[in-house]
Write an enzyme that holds these catalytic residues in place. Structure first.
Site, PDB file in Angstrom:
ATOM      1  CB  THR A 139      -0.971   0.028   1.193  1.00  0.00           C
ATOM      2  OG1 THR A 139      -0.236   0.032   2.430  1.00  0.00           O
ATOM      3  CG2 THR A 139      -1.909  -1.178   1.159  1.00  0.00           C
ATOM      4  CB  ILE A 158      -0.221   5.828   2.523  1.00  0.00           C
ATOM      5  CG1 ILE A 158       1.082   6.523   2.924  1.00  0.00           C
ATOM      6  CG2 ILE A 158       0.029   4.397   2.028  1.00  0.00           C
ATOM      7  CD1 ILE A 158       2.109   6.650   1.816  1.00  0.00           C
ATOM      8  CG  MET A 159      -4.454   6.646  -1.983  1.00  0.00           C
ATOM      9  SD  MET A 159      -6.026   7.316  -1.343  1.00  0.00           S
ATOM     10  CE  MET A 159      -5.453   8.272   0.078  1.00  0.00           C
ATOM     11  CG  HIS A 160      -2.758   2.408   4.179  1.00  0.00           C
ATOM     12  ND1 HIS A 160      -1.492   1.868   4.127  1.00  0.00           N
ATOM     13  CD2 HIS A 160      -2.646   3.542   4.914  1.00  0.00           C
ATOM     14  CE1 HIS A 160      -0.658   2.636   4.813  1.00  0.00           C
ATOM     15  NE2 HIS A 160      -1.317   3.648   5.298  1.00  0.00           N
ATOM     16  CG  ASP A 161      -8.507   1.233   4.050  1.00  0.00           C
ATOM     17  OD1 ASP A 161      -9.067   1.991   4.849  1.00  0.00           O
ATOM     18  OD2 ASP A 161      -7.750   0.312   4.404  1.00  0.00           O
TER      19      ASP A 161
END
Ligand code: RIB
Ligand code: CA
Length: 311
Positions: A191, A236-239
């Site tokens: 991610t 940060i575009m984790h999901d």
């Protein structure tokens, strides 16, 4: 090809918000419900936030099912310092028009899974999915696959060992990892390859839409947090990686693994162990390994631009 029927299990959460809006704007997906879990903030707030986001997107067709208020493994903590006290950047919101269902998350998932094959995307702690497996073990026969954001192949983000979604409820994660279903895991080492910058915040604001304005506003504190602690404003575009995986299963390079979770250990509780030995190449459990951020950002921009403008 028919859209993929899916339920998003979530703890909104500003990066959850981006992931949810991406899913709602993607024709490849048929989002049936948001099910809520304790995580970034308490369950009361994550459930209210799910209603807020669906109201913002004018999607009263999507159900909201309230899930578990407490981790299986006992007390942990929230991430209000990252996502704001309310979980969505502490903006002011109108009363949501989308109501919560009377049906709880676990029964909602089980019912919808039995109606037709279902994909589960979990972007918060895994308490609801573990409880689902414990209460209805036959659910695995009706789940096409589970895609989660969680874990870390190397360093965690709450402790050196543990990533937040696993750290909140390691016992639940161990149950989900041991489940007899196809499981795709998007850990931190994947991610962190996907992020937005100030240019993307400007793009969102220039959309002249309620959704664009709200996402840009709620991401600002997230950018400030990163600047303070990491030294840059990368968002940060984790999901969103878990949603991107369902939109385009070719976009993220994946490897078969044996996946385990540490539930004991003074310093290692919540650690995830992904064995990538060739023995596990055909494992039903895979981890995301590589993603091309410019391609992801381009798709995200295109999809978010489809929400109606303000005038
Ligand atoms: O570690 C990142 C995860 O923890 C994301 O799901 C974020 O929303 C937080 O819940
Ligand atoms: Ca989340």
């Amino acid at each position: 090809m028919a859209p993929t029927r899916l339920i998003i299990d979530t703890d909104p959460g500003v990066d959850d918000a981006v992931a949810i809006m991406l899913a709602l704007a993607s024709p490849e997906l048929d989002v049936l419900a948001l099910t809520t879990v304790v995580g970034n903030v308490e369950l009361e707030k994550t459930t209210l936030n799910a209603r807020r986001l669906l109201s913002l997107a004018r999607r009263s067709d999507v159900l909201v099912g309230r899930g578990c208020a407490d981790p299986i493994g006992g007390v942990s903590g929230t991430a209000a310092e990252v996502h704001g006290q309310d979980g969505l950047g502490d903006l002011s919101w109108p009363e949501p028009t989308v109501k919560e269902s009377d049906e709880d998350a676990i029964e909602m998932i089980y019912r919808l899974a039995k109606e037709a094959p279902l994909t589960l995307v979990a972007i918060g702690p895994l308490t609801n999915l573990a409880t689902l497996l414990q209460r209805h073990p036959d659910v695995v026969e009706h789940i096409e696959r589970v895609v989660i954001m969680g874990g870390a192949s190397f360093e965690g983000n709450v402790t050196p060992a543990a990533e937040f979604n696993i750290w909140v409820d390691p016992e639940a994660a161990a149950i989900v990892f041991a489940g007899d279903w196809k499981l795709d895991i998007m850990p931190l080492d994947l991610t962190h390859q996907a992020y937005l910058t100030d240019d993307d915040l400007a793009f969102l604001r220039d959309l002249n839409s309620e959704v664009g304005d709200r996402l840009a506003a709620m991401l600002e504190p997230y950018a400030k947090f990163h600047e303070e602690w990491v030294g840059n404003r990368d968002l940060i575009m984790h999901d969103a990686m878990a949603i991107y995986e369902v939109i385009d299963p070719t976009a993220i390079k994946k490897s078969g693994v044996k996946a385990d979770v540490e539930t004991s250990g003074i310093h290692s509780r919540g650690a995830t162990w992904f064995s990538r030995s060739f023995h596990h190449a055909e494992s039903p459990t895979r981890v995301g390994v590589k993603v091309h951020n410019p391609t992801f950002v381009q798709l995200l921009r295109e999809r978010l631009a489809t929400f109606p403008s303000k005038n």
